[in-house]
Design a protein around this motif. Structure first.
Motif, mmCIF file in Angstrom:
data_model
loop_
_atom_site.group_PDB
_atom_site.id
_atom_site.type_symbol
_atom_site.label_atom_id
_atom_site.label_comp_id
_atom_site.label_asym_id
_atom_site.label_seq_id
_atom_site.Cartn_x
_atom_site.Cartn_y
_atom_site.Cartn_z
ATOM 1 N N PHE A 187 -6.963 8.472 -7.141
ATOM 2 C CA PHE A 187 -5.948 8.117 -6.059
ATOM 3 C C PHE A 187 -6.679 7.190 -4.924
ATOM 4 C CE2 PHE A 187 -3.752 12.475 -6.288
ATOM 5 C CZ PHE A 187 -2.499 11.897 -6.933
ATOM 6 N N PHE A 188 -7.920 6.940 -4.789
ATOM 7 C CA PHE A 188 -8.734 6.223 -3.793
ATOM 8 C C PHE A 188 -8.558 4.920 -4.304
ATOM 9 C CE2 PHE A 188 -12.612 3.958 -2.939
ATOM 10 C CZ PHE A 188 -12.566 3.870 -1.688
ATOM 11 N N VAL A 189 -8.973 4.664 -5.545
ATOM 12 C CA VAL A 189 -8.641 3.222 -6.290
ATOM 13 C C VAL A 189 -7.421 2.644 -6.043
ATOM 14 C CG1 VAL A 189 -8.838 1.745 -8.149
ATOM 15 C CG2 VAL A 189 -10.668 3.605 -7.439
ATOM 16 N N LEU A 190 -6.323 3.571 -6.535
ATOM 17 C CA LEU A 190 -4.887 2.928 -6.610
ATOM 18 C C LEU A 190 -4.253 2.856 -5.112
ATOM 19 C CD1 LEU A 190 -3.715 5.024 -9.758
ATOM 20 C CD2 LEU A 190 -4.380 2.536 -9.668
ATOM 21 N N ASP A 191 -4.546 3.948 -4.304
ATOM 22 C CA ASP A 191 -4.319 3.760 -3.050
ATOM 23 C C ASP A 191 -4.444 2.134 -2.332
ATOM 24 O OD1 ASP A 191 -2.835 6.161 -3.237
ATOM 25 O OD2 ASP A 191 -4.051 7.364 -2.067
ATOM 26 N N GLN A 192 -5.750 1.947 -2.444
ATOM 27 C CA GLN A 192 -6.315 0.806 -1.954
ATOM 28 C C GLN A 192 -5.727 -0.320 -2.660
ATOM 29 O OE1 GLN A 192 -8.791 0.365 0.272
ATOM 30 N NE2 GLN A 192 -8.949 2.590 0.723
ATOM 31 N N LEU A 193 -5.551 -0.473 -3.924
ATOM 32 C CA LEU A 193 -4.812 -1.469 -4.544
ATOM 33 C C LEU A 193 -3.462 -1.612 -4.107
ATOM 34 C CD1 LEU A 193 -4.930 -3.552 -6.718
ATOM 35 C CD2 LEU A 193 -4.408 -1.772 -8.624
ATOM 36 N N MET A 194 -2.743 -0.528 -3.957
ATOM 37 C CA MET A 194 -1.358 -0.657 -3.397
ATOM 38 C C MET A 194 -1.389 -1.418 -2.028
ATOM 39 S SD MET A 194 0.506 -0.120 -6.191
ATOM 40 C CE MET A 194 1.931 -0.354 -4.938
ATOM 41 N N THR A 195 -2.066 -0.712 -1.406
ATOM 42 C CA THR A 195 -2.067 -1.318 -0.001
ATOM 43 C C THR A 195 -2.236 -2.716 0.193
ATOM 44 O OG1 THR A 195 -3.134 0.879 0.710
ATOM 45 C CG2 THR A 195 -3.192 -1.053 2.364
ATOM 46 N N TYR A 196 -3.145 -3.269 -0.640
ATOM 47 C CA TYR A 196 -3.491 -4.731 -0.620
ATOM 48 C C TYR A 196 -2.288 -5.649 -1.150
ATOM 49 C CZ TYR A 196 -8.304 -3.737 0.989
ATOM 50 O OH TYR A 196 -9.257 -3.450 2.034
ATOM 51 N N LEU A 197 -1.862 -4.814 -2.181
ATOM 52 C CA LEU A 197 -0.557 -5.743 -2.917
ATOM 53 C C LEU A 197 0.411 -5.902 -2.015
ATOM 54 C CD1 LEU A 197 -0.513 -3.973 -6.586
ATOM 55 C CD2 LEU A 197 -1.207 -6.458 -5.905
ATOM 56 N N VAL A 198 0.771 -4.590 -1.419
ATOM 57 C CA VAL A 198 2.013 -4.580 -0.643
ATOM 58 C C VAL A 198 1.753 -5.552 0.876
ATOM 59 C CG1 VAL A 198 3.442 -3.307 0.841
ATOM 60 C CG2 VAL A 198 2.680 -2.404 -1.296
ATOM 61 N N LEU A 199 0.477 -5.489 1.290
ATOM 62 C CA LEU A 199 0.236 -6.282 2.609
ATOM 63 C C LEU A 199 0.224 -8.056 1.870
ATOM 64 C CD1 LEU A 199 -0.854 -6.531 5.307
ATOM 65 C CD2 LEU A 199 -3.238 -6.172 4.312
ATOM 66 N N ALA A 200 -0.136 -8.041 0.869
ATOM 67 C CA ALA A 200 -0.204 -9.588 0.655
ATOM 68 C C ALA A 200 1.463 -9.975 0.282
ATOM 69 C CB ALA A 200 -0.904 -9.676 -0.753
ATOM 70 N N ALA A 201 2.165 -9.141 -0.152
ATOM 71 C CA ALA A 201 3.579 -9.668 -0.291
ATOM 72 C C ALA A 201 4.256 -9.620 1.011
ATOM 73 C CB ALA A 201 4.419 -8.331 -1.183
ATOM 74 N N GLY A 202 3.906 -8.677 2.050
ATOM 75 C CA GLY A 202 4.387 -8.998 3.412
ATOM 76 C C GLY A 202 4.064 -10.207 3.912
ATOM 77 N N ALA A 203 2.655 -10.535 3.897
ATOM 78 C CA ALA A 203 1.859 -11.625 4.559
ATOM 79 C C ALA A 203 2.592 -12.919 3.889
ATOM 80 C CB ALA A 203 0.489 -11.636 4.204
ATOM 81 N N VAL A 204 2.669 -13.046 2.618
ATOM 82 C CA VAL A 204 3.188 -14.399 2.082
ATOM 83 C C VAL A 204 4.679 -14.557 2.337
ATOM 84 C CG1 VAL A 204 3.593 -15.502 -0.181
ATOM 85 C CG2 VAL A 204 1.446 -14.297 0.125
#
Length: 232
Positions: free
Chosen positions: A134-151
């Protein structure tokens, strides 16, 4: 008074020495027998309270993992139906790689949120492997969604403001409906980012408060390091 003296005499031995009465012995035995029962009662009450706390935490985590599903699907659907055709031409989300990436990430996020909520709702004792996953996947999803929103935000900025350095004029003046829908989708994506930041903090706390950091196997310690000396 005479009754009390008779009772005291009956509790003494024949040599004038006092000995504990049978009633006192029975009372003492009863006290010793009540002590384990009281300890068992305390253990059962503490275990039941821990079960209630664990159930409440599991329910809260499940609900928190279900919350991002709605904004993920909303952002995905709005962007999927985002296209406009007028006298200036036609434009669609599929023409822009940033918006396509946003659609894919929101779909993955919705699926992961549903799957992780189902796993978190299972009534089973916590495991270190599940906490790390959960720790690894939650971190991964956070950065993926953040990157999508930023771009996507950068693309929207260029669509609204343009770029005079490369003679790129504003597109939203001609495709205002498309820009409004894209703005709504990107804004909803940042709501998902906030949800996953909270989930990442929770999974980090659950992991590092309950388990120690993994120890590397065959890692040399001070006691195992030997210094070789050469004698001339």
């Amino acid at each position: 008074m005479m009754m009390m003296e008779k009772r005291e005499k009956s509790c003494g031995n024949g040599y004038g020495e006092s000995s504990p009465c049978p009633m006192m012995i029975g009372q003492m035995r009863g006290d010793h027998q009540d002590q384990p029962a009281a300890a068992a009662g305390k253990d059962s009450s503490s275990s039941s309270s821990m079960m209630i706390v664990n159930t409440s935490m599991r329910t809260a985590e499940t609900l928190l993992r279900l919350i991002p599903i709605a904004p993920c699907i909303a952002a995905l659907v709005v962007m999927l139906h985002n296209s406009q055709t007028n006298d200036f031409g036609s434009v669609s989300y599929s023409h822009l790689g940033a918006f396509r990436y946003l659609v894919h990430v929101n779909g993955i996020c919705a699926g992961y949120s549903l799957l992780s909520a189902a796993i978190a709702a299972m009534p089973r004792p916590p495991k270190m492997s599940q906490a790390w996953t959960f720790f690894v996947l939650d971190q991964l999803m956070t950065y993926l969604v953040l990157a999508a929103g930023a771009v996507s935000t950068e693309v929207l900025y260029l669509a609204y403001k343009g770029d005079a350095a490369i003679t790129w004029s504003s597109a939203c003046s001609s495709f205002d409906t498309f820009c409004h829908k894209a703005t709504a989708s990107v804004g909803t994506t940042f709501v998902v980012v906030v949800c996953y930041v909270v989930l990442s903090l929770i999974s980090s706390y659950k992991l590092f408060s309950n388990y120690d950091a993994p120890v590397l196997a065959n890692y040399p310690t001070k006691a195992s390091i030997e210094i070789t000396t050469f004698h001339g």
